[in-house]
Design a protein around this motif. Structure first.
Motif, PDB file in Angstrom:
ATOM      1  N   ALA A 147      -5.510  -9.653  -5.730  1.00 34.75           N
ATOM      2  CA  ALA A 147      -5.322  -8.243  -6.094  1.00 34.75           C
ATOM      3  C   ALA A 147      -4.163  -7.646  -5.307  1.00 34.75           C
ATOM      4  N   SER A 148      -4.087  -7.960  -4.021  1.00 35.62           N
ATOM      5  CA  SER A 148      -3.021  -7.368  -3.206  1.00 35.62           C
ATOM      6  C   SER A 148      -1.660  -7.892  -3.652  1.00 35.62           C
ATOM      7  N   LYS A 149      -1.630  -9.173  -4.060  1.00 41.40           N
ATOM      8  CA  LYS A 149      -0.361  -9.732  -4.554  1.00 41.40           C
ATOM      9  C   LYS A 149       0.073  -8.999  -5.818  1.00 41.40           C
ATOM     10  N   MET A 150      -0.891  -8.831  -6.728  1.00 42.41           N
ATOM     11  CA  MET A 150      -0.553  -8.198  -7.994  1.00 42.41           C
ATOM     12  C   MET A 150      -0.068  -6.762  -7.788  1.00 42.41           C
ATOM     13  N   ALA A 151      -0.702  -6.067  -6.841  1.00 39.46           N
ATOM     14  CA  ALA A 151      -0.336  -4.661  -6.616  1.00 39.46           C
ATOM     15  C   ALA A 151       0.858  -4.529  -5.682  1.00 39.46           C
ATOM     16  N   LYS A 152       1.305  -5.675  -5.154  1.00 35.78           N
ATOM     17  CA  LYS A 152       2.393  -5.681  -4.170  1.00 35.78           C
ATOM     18  C   LYS A 152       2.066  -4.762  -2.982  1.00 35.78           C
ATOM     19  N   ARG A 153       0.866  -4.911  -2.474  1.00 36.64           N
ATOM     20  CA  ARG A 153       0.434  -4.148  -1.286  1.00 36.64           C
ATOM     21  C   ARG A 153      -0.204  -5.108  -0.301  1.00 36.64           C
ATOM     22  N   TYR A 154      -0.336  -4.659   0.977  1.00 36.90           N
ATOM     23  CA  TYR A 154      -1.025  -5.502   1.956  1.00 36.90           C
ATOM     24  C   TYR A 154      -2.509  -5.534   1.623  1.00 36.90           C
ATOM     25  N   ARG A 155      -3.141  -6.653   2.022  1.00 37.16           N
ATOM     26  CA  ARG A 155      -4.591  -6.743   1.824  1.00 37.16           C
ATOM     27  C   ARG A 155      -5.312  -5.565   2.489  1.00 37.16           C
ATOM     28  N   ALA A 156      -4.792  -5.186   3.691  1.00 38.88           N
ATOM     29  CA  ALA A 156      -5.432  -4.085   4.440  1.00 38.88           C
ATOM     30  C   ALA A 156      -5.425  -2.789   3.620  1.00 38.88           C
ATOM     31  N   ASP A 157      -4.339  -2.582   2.836  1.00 36.93           N
ATOM     32  CA  ASP A 157      -4.271  -1.363   2.010  1.00 36.93           C
ATOM     33  C   ASP A 157      -5.388  -1.378   0.967  1.00 36.93           C
ATOM     34  N   ILE A 158      -5.560  -2.571   0.365  1.00 38.07           N
ATOM     35  CA  ILE A 158      -6.592  -2.687  -0.674  1.00 38.07           C
ATOM     36  C   ILE A 158      -7.971  -2.452  -0.054  1.00 38.07           C
ATOM     37  N   TYR A 159      -8.192  -3.043   1.130  1.00 35.87           N
ATOM     38  CA  TYR A 159      -9.484  -2.847   1.797  1.00 35.87           C
ATOM     39  C   TYR A 159      -9.726  -1.359   2.080  1.00 35.87           C
ATOM     40  N   LYS A 160      -8.640  -0.695   2.493  1.00 36.80           N
ATOM     41  CA  LYS A 160      -8.763   0.736   2.812  1.00 36.80           C
ATOM     42  C   LYS A 160      -9.225   1.509   1.565  1.00 36.80           C
ATOM     43  N   LEU A 161      -8.598   1.177   0.423  1.00 40.55           N
ATOM     44  CA  LEU A 161      -8.964   1.881  -0.818  1.00 40.55           C
ATOM     45  C   LEU A 161     -10.405   1.562  -1.225  1.00 40.55           C
ATOM     46  N   ILE A 162     -10.767   0.271  -1.052  1.00 41.72           N
ATOM     47  CA  ILE A 162     -12.121  -0.149  -1.416  1.00 41.72           C
ATOM     48  C   ILE A 162     -13.136   0.663  -0.618  1.00 41.72           C
ATOM     49  N   LYS A 163     -12.804   0.862   0.657  1.00 43.92           N
ATOM     50  CA  LYS A 163     -13.709   1.617   1.524  1.00 43.92           C
ATOM     51  C   LYS A 163     -13.719   3.086   1.088  1.00 43.92           C
ATOM     52  N   LYS A 164     -12.507   3.611   0.848  1.00 47.03           N
ATOM     53  CA  LYS A 164     -12.403   5.030   0.475  1.00 47.03           C
ATOM     54  C   LYS A 164     -13.251   5.347  -0.762  1.00 47.03           C
TER      55      LYS A 164
END
Ligand SMILES: Nc1ncnc2c1ncn2[C@@H]1O[C@H](COP(=O)(O)OP(=O)(O)OP(=O)(O)O)[C@@H](O)[C@H]1O
Ligand SMILES: [Mg+2]
Length: 464
Positions: free
Chosen positions: A425-442
């Motif tokens: 998912a992070s690759k597809m969105a071109k974001r760091y994994r940490a960013d995705i985790y942050k959103l998942i938490k949010k």
């Protein structure tokens, strides 16, 4: 419609007499009550078709009494009698659910018209209820409307699941169609000829729930003069649908776990176990995985019911279905009400698309029903659907809300496409994994549910 029963509530004997005479002359059955207590006694003794109530009663507040009556008899129309110059309270009464108001002194023509309209409304409500139950009984797939891609996937999955006998858990906000899906599974299964029994676990007090589900043996407690069969036994050979499963107490959760594992249970006060052959479908409008993490839902029960989960999206996540659903409900209601409405104005459709539908499909259904009743022309306009309290101002979101909604939807789609795999998912969105985790938490999203999407496509493999 002469012959209908009308209750008149007023503390003024003169008014009571006048009204009684006039209504009787028009061939209505009339009962009178001078205060709230007498009115409630009358209402509980006989079914009425209409109530006429004076807002200013000597000893009590007419509006409060009216609200109490509406609470107990939500489909009973109420006409308010009000003195000239107290229109404000009449308007307040209307907002609280009165059908209409008449100012005193009233003339015969006015009174007769208000009564006729109110009685007609009651008749329509009854017909609509009848239609609803008819609709609910026909549980073919054609009654589940949805062209949206996720809905189509769900329906394909439902068709496969129906043929198995596995436990199904359905998740979705209130009014998204959980019960409709559960019924469809039952009616397309091998158990279709057996009973479909439903219980909303959140709607019954805790102490009665166990009794409702498992029944009791005669003499177990005071008042238990007869043995009572519980819903599990009533559902034998068919399906039991337990809505609001997240609202059950830990004690009941243990009992449910046992039925699911052993397919037997003991009625309250009983010593012998009773075997049942029941398929269980549960529904929740809360995140059960989170409840497990919080310690309010048993993990072992969660895994027992989480065999085949179905996640129904909210209506705002599938807005492309709104015109289709609205037209479907319009056509159905027009059939019963014998109205010939051609459709919606473009502005009405646009407004429906902008609205957020917190009550989901049920709210859309109710609003269309109301619009069909109210519409005077052959198209439904915005104001037929949305009243003044529901203006665009209220439905238009702030920039922040809109951004958050976009972010959430983006994240959900991203996880869905990557089956919950964060790295991909992070690759597809071109974001760091940490960013995705942050959103998942949010947004408090559980990526696991998207992994299940994969399993679910092959449900036969996991259902026994
Ligand atoms: N896809 C659909 N097509 C047509 N009608 C639908 C659809 N989904 C829901 N409905 C209708 O919307 C109403 C609400 O659906 P249902 O009672 O199944 O929702 P629910 O998720 O069980 O709600 P709750 O959480 O409040 O129990 C019902 O009248 C149902 O027939
Ligand atoms: Mg339901």
């Amino acid at each position: 419609m002469p012959g209908e029963k009308i209750l008149v509530i007023d503390d003024d004997t003169n008014i009571l007499e006048v009204l009684q005479m006039r209504l009787k002359a028009w061939n209505y059955h009339v009962a009178i009550a001078k205060d709230g207590k007498k009115a409630k006694t009358a209402l509980s003794a006989t079914p009425f078709n209409l109530v006429i109530i004076d807002l200013r009663l000597a000893e009590e507040n007419g509006i409060e009494l009216m609200e109490e009556i509406i609470g107990c008899y939500p489909n009973l129309p109420i006409i308010i009698l009000t003195a000239h110059g107290s229109i404000e309270s009449a308007v307040e009464a209307m907002r609280k659910g009165a059908y209409s108001y008449i100012t005193k002194p009233f003339n015969n023509e006015d009174l007769s018209l208000h009564i006729k309209n109110a009685l007609e409304k009651q008749l329509l409500t009854k017909e609509i209820e009848h239609l609803r139950s008819q609709l609910d009984k026909q549980n073919n797939f054609k009654h589940i409307i949805g062209n949206n891609k996720r809905m189509q996937e769900i329906l394909e999955r439902v068709a496969k699941i129906a043929k198995t006998d596995c436990t199904v858990s359905i998740y979705g906000e209130s009014g998204t169609g959980k019960e409709l899906i559960a019924r469809t599974i039952h009616h397309n299964s091998n158990r279709a000829k057996g009973p479909f029994v439903t219980l909303n676990c959140g709607a019954i007090p805790e102490e009665l729930l166990e009794n409702a589900l498992f029944g009791h043996i005669r003499g177990t407690f005071t008042g238990a003069h007869e043995s009572k069969e519980g819903l599990f036994l009533q559902a034998n050979g068919g399906t039991i649908f337990l809505d609001g499963i997240g609202n059950t107490s830990p004690a009941l959760q243990i009992k449910l776990l046992r039925v699911l594992q052993e397919r037997d249970f003991k009625p309250i006060g009983g010593t012998k176990s009773v075997k049942v052959n029941v398929r269980v479908i549960v529904a929740a409008n809360t995140d059960l995985q989170k409840a497990v993490n919080d310690g309010t839902f048993r993990e072992d029960l969660f895994y027992r019911i989480h065999v085949v989960p179905i996640y129904i999206p909210s209506l705002r996540e599938r807005k492309d279905d709104i015109p289709l659903l609205a037209t479907y409900f319009m056509t159905e209601f027009c059939k019963v009400l014998k109205k010939d409405i051609k459709g919606f104005t473009p502005a009405a459709i646009q407004r429906m698309m902008l609205y957020d539908w917190p009550g989901n499909i049920r709210e859309l259904q109710n609003k269309v029903e109301h619009a069909v009743i109210m519409a005077n022309k052959d198209v439904i306009a915005t104001e037929d659907i949305f009243n003044s309290t529901n203006t665009l101002k209220n439905t238009f979101n702030s920039y922040r809300d809109a951004k958050e909604r976009f972010e959430r939807e983006y994240l959900e789609n991203l996880l869905r496409m990557n089956k919950g795999n964060i790295t991909n998912a992070s690759k597809m969105a071109k974001r760091y994994r940490a960013d995705i985790y942050k959103l998942i938490k949010k947004y408090n999203i559980n990526p696991e549910i998207y992994k299940n999407d994969l399993i679910l496509i092959n449900t036969e493999n996991i259902c026994t």
